[in-house]
Design a protein around this motif. Structure first.
Motif, short mmCIF file in Angstrom:
data_model
loop_
_atom_site.label_atom_id
_atom_site.label_comp_id
_atom_site.label_asym_id
_atom_site.label_seq_id
_atom_site.Cartn_x
_atom_site.Cartn_y
_atom_site.Cartn_z
N ILE A 1 0.88 -1.32 0.00
CA ILE A 1 0.02 -0.14 -0.07
C ILE A 1 0.94 1.31 -0.08
CG2 ILE A 1 -0.22 0.14 2.58
CD1 ILE A 1 -3.28 0.70 2.07
N GLY A 2 0.39 2.27 -0.33
CA GLY A 2 1.05 3.61 -0.42
C GLY A 2 2.26 3.28 -1.39
N GLY A 3 3.38 3.72 -1.00
CA GLY A 3 4.62 3.60 -1.75
C GLY A 3 4.85 2.40 -2.24
N SER A 4 4.40 1.29 -1.47
CA SER A 4 4.64 -0.03 -1.87
C SER A 4 3.62 -0.66 -2.81
CB SER A 4 4.79 -0.98 -0.51
OG SER A 4 5.83 -0.29 0.28
N SER B 1 6.48 -4.27 1.61
CA SER B 1 6.46 -3.48 2.87
C SER B 1 7.63 -2.96 3.30
CB SER B 1 5.36 -4.01 3.86
OG SER B 1 5.31 -3.09 4.99
N LYS B 2 7.86 -1.73 3.05
CA LYS B 2 8.94 -1.19 3.59
C LYS B 2 9.32 -1.56 5.13
CE LYS B 2 11.52 2.92 4.88
NZ LYS B 2 11.54 4.46 4.89
N THR B 3 8.33 -1.24 6.05
CA THR B 3 8.53 -1.87 7.42
C THR B 3 7.93 -3.00 7.85
OG1 THR B 3 6.23 -0.77 7.66
CG2 THR B 3 7.91 0.61 8.17
N PHE B 4 7.28 -3.67 6.88
CA PHE B 4 6.62 -5.03 7.21
C PHE B 4 5.75 -5.03 8.59
CE2 PHE B 4 6.11 -9.37 6.49
CZ PHE B 4 6.19 -9.57 4.98
N GLY C 1 9.11 5.39 1.24
CA GLY C 1 8.26 4.61 0.43
C GLY C 1 7.78 5.33 -0.88
N ARG C 2 7.46 6.63 -0.59
CA ARG C 2 7.07 7.15 -2.13
C ARG C 2 8.26 7.53 -3.12
NH1 ARG C 2 6.48 10.12 2.39
NH2 ARG C 2 7.47 12.07 2.63
N GLN D 1 0.46 10.81 -3.96
CA GLN D 1 1.38 10.61 -2.86
C GLN D 1 2.64 11.05 -2.75
OE1 GLN D 1 3.31 6.57 -2.08
NE2 GLN D 1 3.21 6.77 -0.15
N GLU E 1 2.06 13.60 -0.01
CA GLU E 1 2.81 13.18 1.57
C GLU E 1 3.97 13.97 1.71
OE1 GLU E 1 1.91 9.02 2.96
OE2 GLU E 1 3.85 8.77 1.97
N VAL F 1 0.11 10.96 8.55
CA VAL F 1 -0.56 9.71 8.31
C VAL F 1 -0.82 8.90 9.51
CG1 VAL F 1 -0.45 7.83 7.06
CG2 VAL F 1 0.88 9.67 6.12
N LYS G 1 -4.13 6.10 11.62
CA LYS G 1 -3.71 4.70 11.79
C LYS G 1 -3.93 4.27 13.36
CE LYS G 1 0.49 4.26 8.76
NZ LYS G 1 1.72 3.75 8.76
O1 LIG Z 1 5.98 -0.05 2.92
P1 LIG Z 1 5.32 0.03 4.09
O2 LIG Z 1 6.00 0.25 5.14
O3 LIG Z 1 4.30 -0.91 4.38
O4 LIG Z 1 4.32 1.59 3.98
C1 LIG Z 1 3.27 1.98 3.21
C2 LIG Z 1 2.87 3.35 3.41
O5 LIG Z 1 2.70 3.35 4.77
C3 LIG Z 1 2.34 4.77 5.46
O6 LIG Z 1 1.11 5.36 4.85
C4 LIG Z 1 3.31 5.87 4.78
O7 LIG Z 1 2.79 6.98 5.04
C5 LIG Z 1 3.53 5.65 3.30
O8 LIG Z 1 4.63 6.69 3.17
C6 LIG Z 1 3.94 4.26 3.09
O9 LIG Z 1 4.33 4.19 1.56
#
Ligand SMILES: O=P(O)(O)OC[C@H]1O[C@H](O)[C@H](O)[C@@H](O)[C@@H]1O
Length: 430
Positions: A29-32, A82-85, A153-154, A235, A239, A390, A394
């Protein structure tokens, strides 16, 4: 990533029952999500290995249900990006997809004695900076591609977040895409300011926002393959620059990030161009067009791409020069509708043309907008690389879950508007 992409493309990497992969499903989602889906749509003619892609992003269960409904589990590879998973939507969708896969493989008698773990290892890979969390999810870290946590991410479509693209289009196309980024990076880094396109376009945007009062910015691609480009830019730009506090912690006393929006031409012409031409608001617009069509087509003697481009040239001309009262009268227009037919002109637009929409040109375009965004952030003194806005939604969503599940105490702690909405839900959910 390239080696893995080649294994999938050649059919060396198969599903658990030995069938080659025909569909990759990116879950992110988002940047991913927005970058890969936009590029996938933009470069569709370059898909050459018989592999298509789908993208699941929304936590609305409709998204995953619709995307898997006609899929063959034996030929599907999921990429959890997912960057952060740690993103709720992505991890929830990944678990739902894993359940679907195991159920569907079982129903198709495709497991052939293999364990659920073995099936998941064959049908799930991950892209993340948090490889420990990937392992905890049950994806073999051997099948996970990392990148660096300093990549926002973006700004990540040109990292391993583009794994779905490398599989569908191949490493060579992905390299050309990266070469486009590099060319624009070098231009931005070295060109003097008066010839530096991102600098000039960034300054123009600042001018339009802070001196002419523009609140939005339209992006109008005259290429159907770029139909997700405005969504991608939303985004990237909003963002990054939707901030009211400077990097030094002080509040700004001027406008910052514009609302970016748009649709491909000519669809927008029949929807919202009226307001751009004659409304009371100033809407700067970027027009994107390509000299060569992906699908040369004739309608009788008429080259359809030429007809299409005629619209692009005409719209930018009309915005710039409009139609004066005298010109309207000279057409014999009835006096009572003369004012309604006047076009003021002098409405700012920027036209960007290239010979053809290639992987390299797309990379250049994305990098162009990344650097424009950065230039605006620098002028405004804001940090274009954080996104605290953001976070609140959440956190609140998670706090509200017990109330939605029926916990009256948590429900009663909410403001009256939220409480009555949740109350409506509780009364109507069957
Ligand atoms: O790639 P992820 O860690 O799952 O994050 C997905 C998205 O999460 C949040 O919404 C951030 O604001 C975005 O910048 C990011 O792209």
């Amino acid at each position: 990533m390239y080696a893995f992409a080649d294994r999938v493309r050649s059919g060396e990497w198969t599903g658990v029952s030995g069938k080659r992969i025909e569909t990759v499903v990116n879950i992110g989602i988002g940047g991913s999500d927005l970058g890969p889906v936009m590029v996938y749509e933009a470069l569709k003619p370059y898909a050459d290995a018989g592999i298509s892609a789908r993208f699941i992003s929304n936590i609305d269960p409709t998204d995953v249900a619709e995307k898997v409904s006609d899929l063959d589990p034996e030929t599907t590879l999921f990429i959890v990006a997912s960057k952060t998973f740690g993103t709720l939507e992505t991890l929830t969708n990944a678990r739902v997809a894993r359940d679907w896969l195991l159920t569907a493989l079982g129903e198709a008698n495709a497991l052939q004695g293999k364990t659920a773990e073995e099936a998941v290892a064959q049908h799930f890979i991950a892209v993340s900076t948090a490889l420990d969390k990937v392992a905890a999810f049950g994806i073999d870290p051997e099948n996970a591609f990392g990148f660096w946590d300093w990549v926002g991410g973006r700004y990540s479509v040109d990292s391993a977040i583009g794994t779905s693209l490398a599989i569908v289009f191949g490493p060579k196309v992905f390299e050309e895409f990266l070469a486009g980024f590099h060319a624009m990076d070098e231009h931005f880094r070295t060109a003097p300011f008066e010839k530096n396109v991102p600098v000039l376009m960034g300054l123009l945007n600042v001018w339009n926002v802070n001196f002419l009062g523009a609140e939005t910015h339209a992006v109008l691609p005259y290429d159907q393959y770029l139909h997700r480009f405005p969504a991608y830019l939303q985004q990237l730009t909003m963002e990054s620059n939707g901030k009211s506090v400077r990097a030094d912690g002080s509040f700004v006393d001027y406008s910052t990030g514009e609302v970016f929006w748009g649709e491909p031409g000519t669809n927008g012409q029949h929807a919202f161009y009226q307001l751009i031409h004659q409304g009371t608001r100033l809407i700067p617009a970027d027009f994107l067009a390509f000299a060569n069509p992906a699908h040369p087509t004739k309608d009788g003697e008429q080259d359809v791409h030429e007809l299409f481009l005629a619209n692009f040239f005409a719209q930018t001309q009309a915005l710039a020069f409009g139609k004066t009262e005298d010109e309207v009268r000279a057409e014999g227009t009835a006096e009572h509708v003369v004012n309604a037919r006047i076009f003021s002109g002098n409405r700012p637009s920027t036209s960007i043309m290239a010979s053809r929409l290639t992987p390299r040109v797309l990379g250049e375009l994305i990098a162009l907008y990344e650097h424009i965004t950065f230039v605006q952030g620098i002028v405004w003194g804001i940090d274009s690389f954080d996104q605290w806005g953001v976070e609140l939604g959440k956190k609140l969503a998670l706090d509200l879950v017990p109330a939605i599940e029926g916990d009256r105490e948590v429900l009663e702690r909410q403001d009256s508007s939220t409480a009555s909405l949740i109350d409506y839900y509780l009364k109507h959910r069957k």
